[in-house]
Design a protein around this motif. Sequence first.
Motif, mmCIF file in Angstrom:
data_model
loop_
_atom_site.group_PDB
_atom_site.id
_atom_site.type_symbol
_atom_site.label_atom_id
_atom_site.label_comp_id
_atom_site.label_asym_id
_atom_site.label_seq_id
_atom_site.Cartn_x
_atom_site.Cartn_y
_atom_site.Cartn_z
ATOM 1 N N LEU A 113 1.110 -0.957 0.270
ATOM 2 C CA LEU A 113 -0.029 0.355 -0.066
ATOM 3 C C LEU A 113 0.739 1.093 -0.036
ATOM 4 O O LEU A 113 1.653 1.304 0.440
ATOM 5 C CB LEU A 113 -0.843 -0.001 1.195
ATOM 6 N N ARG A 114 0.684 2.278 -0.803
ATOM 7 C CA ARG A 114 1.228 2.980 -1.363
ATOM 8 C C ARG A 114 0.966 4.757 -0.011
ATOM 9 O O ARG A 114 1.665 5.839 0.210
ATOM 10 C CB ARG A 114 2.281 3.257 -2.589
ATOM 11 N N LYS A 115 -0.714 4.540 -0.309
ATOM 12 C CA LYS A 115 -1.024 5.764 0.383
ATOM 13 C C LYS A 115 -2.594 5.513 1.261
ATOM 14 O O LYS A 115 -3.067 5.199 0.702
ATOM 15 C CB LYS A 115 -0.633 7.268 -0.827
ATOM 16 N N ASP A 116 -2.438 6.278 2.127
ATOM 17 C CA ASP A 116 -3.708 5.601 2.947
ATOM 18 C C ASP A 116 -4.273 7.192 4.087
ATOM 19 O O ASP A 116 -2.975 6.424 5.303
ATOM 20 C CB ASP A 116 -4.109 4.252 3.312
ATOM 21 N N VAL A 117 -3.831 7.863 4.359
ATOM 22 C CA VAL A 117 -3.766 9.106 4.882
ATOM 23 C C VAL A 117 -5.056 9.605 4.344
ATOM 24 O O VAL A 117 -5.047 10.451 3.491
ATOM 25 C CB VAL A 117 -2.367 9.755 4.783
ATOM 26 N N ALA A 155 -5.908 13.488 4.066
ATOM 27 C CA ALA A 155 -5.324 15.001 3.916
ATOM 28 C C ALA A 155 -5.614 16.376 5.043
ATOM 29 O O ALA A 155 -4.826 16.235 5.686
ATOM 30 C CB ALA A 155 -5.899 15.222 2.138
ATOM 31 N N TYR A 174 -2.470 19.872 0.970
ATOM 32 C CA TYR A 174 -4.061 19.188 0.701
ATOM 33 C C TYR A 174 -3.877 18.629 -0.488
ATOM 34 O O TYR A 174 -3.899 19.061 -1.877
ATOM 35 C CB TYR A 174 -5.002 20.158 1.163
ATOM 36 N N GLN A 175 -3.726 16.903 -0.675
ATOM 37 C CA GLN A 175 -3.529 16.823 -2.141
ATOM 38 C C GLN A 175 -5.643 16.086 -1.948
ATOM 39 O O GLN A 175 -6.451 16.476 -1.255
ATOM 40 C CB GLN A 175 -3.754 14.921 -1.757
ATOM 41 N N THR A 222 -8.967 15.713 -2.547
ATOM 42 C CA THR A 222 -10.034 14.086 -3.035
ATOM 43 C C THR A 222 -11.647 14.403 -2.298
ATOM 44 O O THR A 222 -12.202 15.363 -2.841
ATOM 45 C CB THR A 222 -9.672 13.981 -0.883
ATOM 46 N N ASP A 234 -0.376 5.880 -6.900
ATOM 47 C CA ASP A 234 0.659 5.849 -7.286
ATOM 48 C C ASP A 234 1.537 7.024 -7.478
ATOM 49 O O ASP A 234 2.859 7.981 -6.754
ATOM 50 C CB ASP A 234 1.501 4.779 -7.785
ATOM 51 N N ALA A 247 -0.097 10.022 -6.674
ATOM 52 C CA ALA A 247 -0.229 10.657 -6.045
ATOM 53 C C ALA A 247 0.693 10.732 -4.669
ATOM 54 O O ALA A 247 1.200 11.648 -3.745
ATOM 55 C CB ALA A 247 -1.327 10.357 -5.351
ATOM 56 N N ALA A 248 1.035 9.470 -3.976
ATOM 57 C CA ALA A 248 2.129 9.192 -3.305
ATOM 58 C C ALA A 248 3.098 9.749 -3.660
ATOM 59 O O ALA A 248 3.658 10.076 -2.776
ATOM 60 C CB ALA A 248 2.266 7.313 -3.710
ATOM 61 N N ASP A 249 3.412 9.733 -5.214
ATOM 62 C CA ASP A 249 5.088 10.259 -5.750
ATOM 63 C C ASP A 249 5.121 11.817 -4.993
ATOM 64 O O ASP A 249 5.860 12.158 -4.197
ATOM 65 C CB ASP A 249 5.470 10.436 -7.235
ATOM 66 N N ASP A 273 5.625 12.672 -1.817
ATOM 67 C CA ASP A 273 7.234 12.218 -1.310
ATOM 68 C C ASP A 273 7.621 13.377 -1.630
ATOM 69 O O ASP A 273 8.594 13.907 -0.978
ATOM 70 C CB ASP A 273 7.832 11.041 -1.488
ATOM 71 N N SER A 283 -0.007 17.444 6.570
ATOM 72 C CA SER A 283 -0.574 18.540 4.949
ATOM 73 C C SER A 283 0.226 20.029 5.408
ATOM 74 O O SER A 283 -0.526 20.475 4.450
ATOM 75 C CB SER A 283 -1.470 18.205 4.891
ATOM 76 N N PHE A 289 4.522 8.030 7.324
ATOM 77 C CA PHE A 289 2.536 9.084 6.892
ATOM 78 C C PHE A 289 2.174 8.631 6.409
ATOM 79 O O PHE A 289 0.498 9.402 6.464
ATOM 80 C CB PHE A 289 3.304 10.420 7.226
ATOM 81 N N PRO A 290 2.204 8.173 4.913
ATOM 82 C CA PRO A 290 1.567 8.071 3.631
ATOM 83 C C PRO A 290 0.605 7.288 4.294
ATOM 84 O O PRO A 290 -0.840 7.141 3.365
ATOM 85 C CB PRO A 290 2.636 8.389 2.713
ATOM 86 N N LEU A 291 0.792 6.362 5.217
ATOM 87 C CA LEU A 291 -0.270 5.248 6.018
ATOM 88 C C LEU A 291 -0.896 5.402 6.537
ATOM 89 O O LEU A 291 -1.002 4.764 7.134
ATOM 90 C CB LEU A 291 0.752 4.414 5.614
#
Lengths: 601, 387
Positions: free
Chosen positions: A550-554, A556, B195-196, B198, B220, B222-224, B227, B244, B374-376
């Motif tokens: 899993l890469r992203k689960d947060v 915002a 903020y990403q 959503t 993926d 968005a995860a990049d 980072d 954020s 943090f991303p998870l």
Amino acid sequence: MTTKTLSNIRNFSIVAHIDHGKSTLADRLIQSTGTLTDREMTEQVLDSMDIEKERGITIKAQTVRLIYKADNGEEYTLNLIDTPGHVDFAYEVSRSLAAVEGSLLVVDASQGVEAQTLANVYQAIDNDHDIVTVLNKVDLPAAEPDRIKEQIEDVIGLDTSDSVMISAKTGLGIPDVLEAIVKQLPAPKGNPDGPLKAMLVDSWYDTYLGVMVLVRIIDGELKKGDSIKMMGTGAVYPVDRVGVMTPAFVATDRLGPGEIGVLTASIKEVADTRVGDTITTDKKGCTEALPGFKPAQPVVFCGLFPVDANDFEDLRSAMGKLRLNDASFSYEMETSAALGFGFRCGFLGLLHLEIIQERLSREFNLDLIATAPSVVYEMEMTDGSQFEMHNPADMPDVVKIKEIREPWIRANIMTPDEYLGAILKLCQDRRGVQVDLSYVGSRAMVTYDLPLNEVVFDFYDRLKSISKGYASFDYTISEYRAGDLAKMSILVNDEPVDALSVLVHRSQADKRGRAMCEVLKELIPRHMFKIPIQAALGGRVIARETLSALRKDVTAKCYGGDASRKRKLLDKQKAGKKKMRQFGKVEIPQEAFIQALKMDD
Amino acid sequence: MTVSPVGGFGIYVHWPFCLAKCPYCDFNSHVRHQPVSQERYAKALATELARYAQMVPGRTVDSVFFGGGTPSLMEPKTVETILNEVARLWHLTSTAEISMEANPTSVEATRFAGYRSAGVNRLSVGIQALDDKELKILGRQHSVSEAIQAVEIARKTFPRISFDLIYARPNQTLKAWEQELNRAIDLAADHLSMYQLTIESGTMFQRLYAAGKLEMLDPDLAADMFDLTQKVTAARGLPSYEVSNHAAPDAQCQHNLIYWRYGDYVGVGPGAHGRLTLEDGTKLATSTEKHPETWLGLVESQGHGSISEDILGHGEQGDELLLMGMRLHEGIDVPRYEQLSGRQFNPQRLLNLQENGMVEWVSNTRLRATQAGFPLLDAVIAELASD
């Protein structure tokens, strides 16, 4: 009340494919003989369980006594035994059929003969039944009674010149059915003066009356106060009550030859009664038991575990209660490294398994994890010993095994011929051996020998899907055959998951292993790390998938106004986690244990 | 004198009106085509404040925050009335942070000086994007050049400024975001919230998304972007201190820290939430009626617009502390968590999280999420909160 004159009794059952109108016809017969008033009638009177009504199937045999005044002015007693139609209950069906002299064969006038019809009608013929053919749903626009009559003559070889045309739904032709029963079916035979000889047709548990035993009197008389003996078990009981079902229990003084009725005798549980057993009097009884008695034999096993480990005792008590009413279902405690405490349960077949599972969740409100169904293997060891293996987890060390034998079935499949190619391929893929292939018009009938372990997972679903629901299927267990079988383990994140291990034929191992890994990859949610999913045979990995991390689960944005809402979401996440099972570091959802075995050929 | 509870004490004032509803926004905001009576709203907000002052009296106020909606639609006089009321009811010192959210339109910029005079010392500007086409898609009322001008005025007017950006927008590339991010940092705010995007329920974007007319960025990618944002802001002196939020040293938003440190806050205005520790130690979750006119009517007729005041149990407090506290780079005080929640972390789950590099101990008592964690974070928190 005196014992009925044999010549004025008719005992019969109804043979039909599911949905061809068996229960509706039974309802109409009950109604038109005035056995129940219109006010008392509910749909499918004889199917008393909710599951039976919903699925349109009969699980327990039921009986009803109808009093019919025929056109010739005489009064007849008609005893109907409504039998389960499904192969899982083939033995129960065979005993019910052995208890009567004739059958109504009900065939849908547009759909015609199906595989299940065949299996059941052949059983009726094997029991020397006279058969009245009844074409149902003749009022529908799609009905082709003449074509279907021809099909019945071609496929089954029955004379259809006296067929009765009916619509059970509207009531059309019902009086003709009653007349045909009287005229075309034979009266029972029996010796009223001989020692008591009765067949135990079925038994069930009644909350008020205790265990009720459905019997067919062959010879002699059964009275309240008699001391009876079960010849199979040797147990002796004093008879508390005798009576008939109308369909409610009505006490009578006695039951004579040819009659079908019920007795109660302070029997503690249904498991003390064996379907097919011979009942006689304790003293001066008959010496020879009826032929055909077999104890119930489970053919499919699976593990049932409570989702919440705290529910284990509730599950145990629920199983005990179900068993009170269904002696063919067996269970024993099992522990699994992965799933904790549960039960290994034996069933007569897949439908039986589904029904028990559904009743446990519905009637006892239990959340269960079911492991993959497994058949019973006969293990022959190098030291000459033998045992029956119910659970792949019990697989002994390979070097100690001389031979593994697996159960095979003989399957009859009927299908419109456009699906035949796909069905033959399905059977071949499942190690099937073709026995016979014939055509009746544009319908093909194919007979295959198949290993049961290739059928237990999803064969029926696949068959329905590739034939768009048109193919019908029926089987009988035929024999045990030696097979090149091996235990396939599934490793998730390098840890073996015992509840997912299965016995497979070596020729199928690669395909099945790949399919299981692929399905698990879809079903297991992504974790914080990547997870290898492997299938292994012996120590050798034969299939592998990798579930990426899993890469992203947060979230915002999360400020003061979000705390309550986020907390409720967290509650849901926590509840979701409870429904997962932890294997090492990996959480596997419950449905994986059964879904993993379904294959898209 | 009453000591402030752990985490500080803040006041949140909600101004529920906007000139237009942005298609991504699920906040409690309403568009009114007739002018609203600011005097009546100011009086109603003061009424609610007075009621909460009776529940949590004598506190020292660390922060006041005007949020919305669009609080920069308030008259400076309205802001002044409310701040005077806060000062009258509690202890409000010159060191308190007084923040306000503002939209960077030229009209609103003309009111900046008035807000400063009323006592506001930190402005948070809703820029959202530095690309005119993107601003249109996001439904914003301003252009990039207007925004830059507004930031210039704000920087001259307020000691501290921050602004918001939305990224991981549909079709955005990694390279485009890197450029936009660097330009944003060039604008020299001391604080950035990024903020990403959503999809929130009840928004126009959700309807478009459901109809297949809005495509979200590949997760993926968005995860990049997440980072990349961490790296660039750290390199340029604005490291993240929350998932954020990014700030120069000592420029962190004191108000939001109260939320994340699970301190106490009063929430007044339509649809505002509060968390209050009463004298007997009870933790109360409060919320008010969302619809502005209904709220106004309630306050005027019964003296408050509350629709719920729930006592939070131990488990609930523990969960909230985790949900809020783990968002901070400083992490959480584990003994405080154990005391509030009455439970300890499942040792196996905690060990797994550590072995996977998701969390780490900062001291004997503080636990925090790692850069990888943090991303998870939502998954990490669910693990920590599970038995």
